[in-house]
Motif scaffolding. Sequence first.
Motif, PDB file in Angstrom:
ATOM      1  N   LEU B 151     -25.844   5.249   3.292  1.00 50.86           N
ATOM      2  CA  LEU B 151     -25.381   3.732   4.326  1.00 50.86           C
ATOM      3  C   LEU B 151     -23.895   3.045   5.017  1.00 50.86           C
ATOM      4  N   ALA B 152     -22.606   4.265   4.005  1.00 49.85           N
ATOM      5  CA  ALA B 152     -21.662   3.354   4.773  1.00 49.85           C
ATOM      6  C   ALA B 152     -21.757   4.173   6.438  1.00 49.85           C
ATOM      7  N   THR B 153     -21.372   2.984   6.846  1.00 51.18           N
ATOM      8  CA  THR B 153     -20.818   3.081   8.508  1.00 51.18           C
ATOM      9  C   THR B 153     -19.289   3.407   8.944  1.00 51.18           C
ATOM     10  N   ASP B 154     -18.505   2.320   7.647  1.00 49.82           N
ATOM     11  CA  ASP B 154     -17.546   2.957   8.537  1.00 49.82           C
ATOM     12  C   ASP B 154     -15.994   2.169   7.446  1.00 49.82           C
ATOM     13  N   GLY B 155     -15.462   2.437   7.510  1.00 51.43           N
ATOM     14  CA  GLY B 155     -14.061   1.557   6.739  1.00 51.43           C
ATOM     15  C   GLY B 155     -12.762   2.234   7.107  1.00 51.43           C
ATOM     16  N   VAL B 156     -11.833   2.603   5.867  1.00 51.65           N
ATOM     17  CA  VAL B 156     -10.265   2.530   6.520  1.00 51.65           C
ATOM     18  C   VAL B 156     -10.273   3.840   5.359  1.00 51.65           C
ATOM     19  N   VAL B 157      -9.582   4.394   6.158  1.00 48.68           N
ATOM     20  CA  VAL B 157      -8.663   5.808   5.067  1.00 48.68           C
ATOM     21  C   VAL B 157      -7.506   5.249   5.433  1.00 48.68           C
ATOM     22  N   LEU B 158      -6.621   5.050   4.122  1.00 50.18           N
ATOM     23  CA  LEU B 158      -5.077   4.728   4.855  1.00 50.18           C
ATOM     24  C   LEU B 158      -4.619   5.802   3.807  1.00 50.18           C
ATOM     25  N   ALA B 159      -3.189   6.059   4.009  1.00 44.37           N
ATOM     26  CA  ALA B 159      -2.156   6.926   2.934  1.00 44.37           C
ATOM     27  C   ALA B 159      -1.275   6.003   2.733  1.00 44.37           C
ATOM     28  N   ILE B 160      -0.618   5.886   2.570  1.00 48.94           N
ATOM     29  CA  ILE B 160       0.635   5.536   2.384  1.00 48.94           C
ATOM     30  C   ILE B 160       1.538   6.305   1.562  1.00 48.94           C
ATOM     31  N   ARG B 161       3.095   7.099   1.744  1.00 51.22           N
ATOM     32  CA  ARG B 161       3.315   7.830   1.625  1.00 51.22           C
ATOM     33  C   ARG B 161       4.359   7.613   0.417  1.00 51.22           C
ATOM     34  N   ASP B 162       4.809   8.627   0.356  1.00 47.61           N
ATOM     35  CA  ASP B 162       5.702   8.982  -1.432  1.00 47.61           C
ATOM     36  C   ASP B 162       7.407   7.596  -0.558  1.00 47.61           C
ATOM     37  N   GLY B 163       7.592   6.913  -1.625  1.00 48.75           N
ATOM     38  CA  GLY B 163       8.322   6.395  -1.297  1.00 48.75           C
ATOM     39  C   GLY B 163       8.566   5.184  -0.874  1.00 48.75           C
ATOM     40  N   ILE B 191      -2.098   6.421  -2.442  1.00 42.70           N
ATOM     41  CA  ILE B 191      -0.711   5.625  -2.835  1.00 42.70           C
ATOM     42  C   ILE B 191       0.214   6.765  -3.116  1.00 42.70           C
ATOM     43  N   GLY B 192       1.308   7.112  -2.216  1.00 42.65           N
ATOM     44  CA  GLY B 192       1.578   7.977  -2.736  1.00 42.65           C
ATOM     45  C   GLY B 192       2.733   7.617  -3.880  1.00 42.65           C
ATOM     46  N   ASN B 193       3.538   8.604  -4.275  1.00 40.45           N
ATOM     47  CA  ASN B 193       4.237   8.832  -5.564  1.00 40.45           C
ATOM     48  C   ASN B 193       5.261   7.401  -5.090  1.00 40.45           C
ATOM     49  N   GLY B 194       6.096   6.979  -6.435  1.00 38.20           N
ATOM     50  CA  GLY B 194       7.302   5.745  -6.369  1.00 38.20           C
ATOM     51  C   GLY B 194       6.763   4.897  -4.733  1.00 38.20           C
ATOM     52  N   ALA B 217     -17.574   0.095  -0.925  1.00 36.21           N
ATOM     53  CA  ALA B 217     -16.344   0.910  -2.275  1.00 36.21           C
ATOM     54  C   ALA B 217     -15.049   0.833  -1.664  1.00 36.21           C
ATOM     55  N   LEU B 218     -14.509   0.926  -3.267  1.00 30.11           N
ATOM     56  CA  LEU B 218     -13.648   0.773  -2.853  1.00 30.11           C
ATOM     57  C   LEU B 218     -12.747   2.434  -3.464  1.00 30.11           C
ATOM     58  N   ILE B 219     -11.988   3.326  -2.950  1.00 33.21           N
ATOM     59  CA  ILE B 219     -11.539   3.913  -3.625  1.00 33.21           C
ATOM     60  C   ILE B 219     -10.127   4.122  -3.516  1.00 33.21           C
ATOM     61  N   LEU B 220      -9.952   3.878  -4.312  1.00 28.73           N
ATOM     62  CA  LEU B 220      -8.429   3.400  -4.425  1.00 28.73           C
ATOM     63  C   LEU B 220      -7.483   4.339  -5.613  1.00 28.73           C
ATOM     64  N   SER B 221      -6.853   6.051  -5.401  1.00 29.96           N
ATOM     65  CA  SER B 221      -6.137   6.776  -5.608  1.00 29.96           C
ATOM     66  C   SER B 221      -4.446   5.982  -5.688  1.00 29.96           C
ATOM     67  N   ILE B 222      -4.135   6.482  -6.758  1.00 30.45           N
ATOM     68  CA  ILE B 222      -2.313   5.608  -6.620  1.00 30.45           C
ATOM     69  C   ILE B 222      -1.831   7.376  -7.576  1.00 30.45           C
ATOM     70  N   GLY B 223      -0.129   6.998  -7.194  1.00 28.40           N
ATOM     71  CA  GLY B 223      -0.154   8.567  -7.478  1.00 28.40           C
ATOM     72  C   GLY B 223       0.916   7.837  -8.836  1.00 28.40           C
ATOM     73  N   ASP B 224       2.549   7.974  -8.613  1.00 28.54           N
ATOM     74  CA  ASP B 224       3.579   8.038 -10.256  1.00 28.54           C
ATOM     75  C   ASP B 224       3.625   7.368  -9.543  1.00 28.54           C
ATOM     76  N   ASP B 225       4.850   6.683 -10.370  1.00 27.82           N
ATOM     77  CA  ASP B 225       6.530   5.694 -10.436  1.00 27.82           C
ATOM     78  C   ASP B 225       6.159   5.021  -9.174  1.00 27.82           C
ATOM     79  N   ALA B 226       4.717   4.407  -8.638  1.00 29.05           N
ATOM     80  CA  ALA B 226       3.876   3.939  -8.103  1.00 29.05           C
ATOM     81  C   ALA B 226       3.823   1.558  -7.908  1.00 29.05           C
ATOM     82  N   ASP B 227       4.440   0.975  -7.405  1.00 24.67           N
ATOM     83  CA  ASP B 227       3.964  -0.462  -7.815  1.00 24.67           C
ATOM     84  C   ASP B 227       3.153  -0.953  -6.754  1.00 24.67           C
ATOM     85  N   VAL B 228       2.199  -1.452  -7.511  1.00 18.57           N
ATOM     86  CA  VAL B 228       0.790  -1.758  -6.505  1.00 18.57           C
ATOM     87  C   VAL B 228       0.327  -2.676  -6.384  1.00 18.57           C
ATOM     88  N   ALA B 229       0.137  -3.958  -5.834  1.00 18.63           N
ATOM     89  CA  ALA B 229      -1.086  -5.227  -6.277  1.00 18.63           C
ATOM     90  C   ALA B 229      -2.181  -4.990  -5.041  1.00 18.63           C
TER      91      ALA B 229
END
Lengths: 250, 437
Positions: B151-163, B191-194, B217-229
């Motif tokens: 049923l998902a109607t919408d949401g945000v698709v965010l990409a945070i660049r490496d570094g 969320i990108g590396n670093g 639903a939240l699908i959160l994927s985080i790369g390497d060496d990142a610092d995320v809250a």
Amino acid sequence: MPLLEVKDLKVRVEEREILHGLTLTVNEGEVHAIMGPNGSGKSTLSHVIAGKPGYEVTDGQILFKGEDLLEMAPEERAAKGVFLAFQYPVEIPGVATMNFLRTALNAQRKARGESEYSTPDFLKKVREVSKSLNIPQDMLKRGVNVGFSGGEKKRNEVLQMALFEPSLCILDEMDSGLDIDALRIAADGVNALRSPKRSMVVITHYQRLLNYIVPDVVHVMSRGKVVKTGNKELALELEASGYAQFEDAA
Amino acid sequence: MNVAVAKTGSGRAVSDVFASAQGRLPGSAAIAEARRQAFETYERLGLPHRRIEEWKYTDLRALVGEVLPLAATPDAAALSRATEAVKAQAFAGARKLVLVDGVFAPELSDLAALGPEISLTTLREALDKDAGGDLLKTASTDAMISLNAALATDGVVLAIRDGAQLSVPVQIIHVATVSSASVVTRSQLRIGNGARVTIIESFAPAATAGAYQVIDALILSIGDDADVAHIRLMDDAPDAVNVTSAIVTIGARTKLNLFNMTTGAAVSRLQGFITLAGEGSTLAANGVNLLRKTEHGDTTLVVDHAVPGCTSRETFRAVVDDRGHSVFQGRIIVRPDAQKTDGKMMTRALLLSDEAEADNKPELEIFADDVSCGHGATAGALDDSLLFYLRARGLPEKEAQALLIQAFVGEAIEEIADDGLREHVIGLAERWLEARK
């Protein structure tokens, strides 16, 4: 009018009577010592004056500045000027000492209809008093009594006494768990607060504390009553002869 | 296959909800097929109930009864009703991305402020372009995740660049303006590396909203060496339902602080499925439930140590008043290869009334032999000796309680590194406490 009048006070804890008709009068500016063996009811008296829940007063009265203390919640008593220095001050993790001091002081002032302390005045006062009590500033940032040594906990009690400026201080076994140096610092702090406007009730098992805080009046408690009252010499007598003679008198 | 038709309490078949929504659900042909399959899975399972082990304490059939029809696409009036709520929720300085009734609202969002390090599309746009139907696929067979995909109607698709080093948080604000309707959103954050970033996610109603259902639903994927809250603040309407599923994957040498605070909704569940997929990462998954009246708040976390050498800490605090019911289920899985895992959870509940209830269910599933794992759980009332100490110092009873409750929940909040944000969260907890006085 006496500052504190305890009249024929009878107190029970869980169906067992601990105080069996205790009478005590403390005038303004006087320092009274209450001595007695373990289990004589000294701490019960201090708790009932401060309003600790769990005690049932079955008879008698406690008047403070002529008002019925037993009708008041503990926080009202504090705002009126009653201060209990705890034998075992509790640790309160997560409540920074500084925040606690300010909240408590302002709650008391609010209850008396006084304006809240300004932050600079408050900080100045805390710094002054803590310096004289040898309390490092970083201790004030920690949780209330968390990780404090026995001596630090007692000094923190004296610090509060100095900040809140109560007219009646009850010191419950202030010497327990303290070495001589720690005792001296705490006692010096207490002595600095002696004033003609402030009365103290010093509860202790040992005469030792009274070498540092010299009382005007000494009471001996045994089995839930005051059995003898005298001057400071009485404390020395007790030191020599022990409490046994009074156990029979009670 | 023989599929029994799941009837809801009011006799309305859930398939009607799907059928009536289908015409306006975005997506390519492959997405439509993915939705159909997801709905089939949901229809087979129905609303979770107490005989399903993972839902033992949160019986949605009993608590919720039925899935409401999908909320209408917000019109200008709805957007205007949402404005006040957005203002109230906005964390000063954060870049806002606003969803109203499950639909992205560019006019209420700070699109210009996003900058080159953040790329944003809406789920709606992404679904239309998704020829493979991958965006709605997950490995999970959980009924609520399946319902969300259907049923998902919408949401945000965010990409945070490496570094990317983002000193200003991104805040996703979900506002409901509807009554008796469901709001179904899915957001995907990559969320990108670093990269270093703080994401706030807030749920709140407009003044007019009530008795709505959020299925997020939240699908959160985080790369390497990142610092995320990721700081989630759920303050939905007192008669609303919020069921959120978070699927989180963490790369190597990454630091992630997940925090949730529940102060709203009649029935809520946050279920987090967190996989430590790269070595040397550190996870804190903390939470606070503040519940009153008959509110039911469930936090269920599955932390999967799939690789060696990661640390996870879960600190959960519940404060339950009146007839509230808090649930914490924490499962730590340590896979056979995940040696040198350090996983601990501590959950504590403070019960402020005789009828308050807290269920704590910690589980450890350890398949490696060189690990350090542990859990602890407590439940009880405020400590009388602490209360008396504070009152003897002049604090009125309610204030003394409030100070102790703040200290109690503070242990879960203190790991929020951003000073301003931590103070903001403490302020929200204080506001909840104020209402007790």
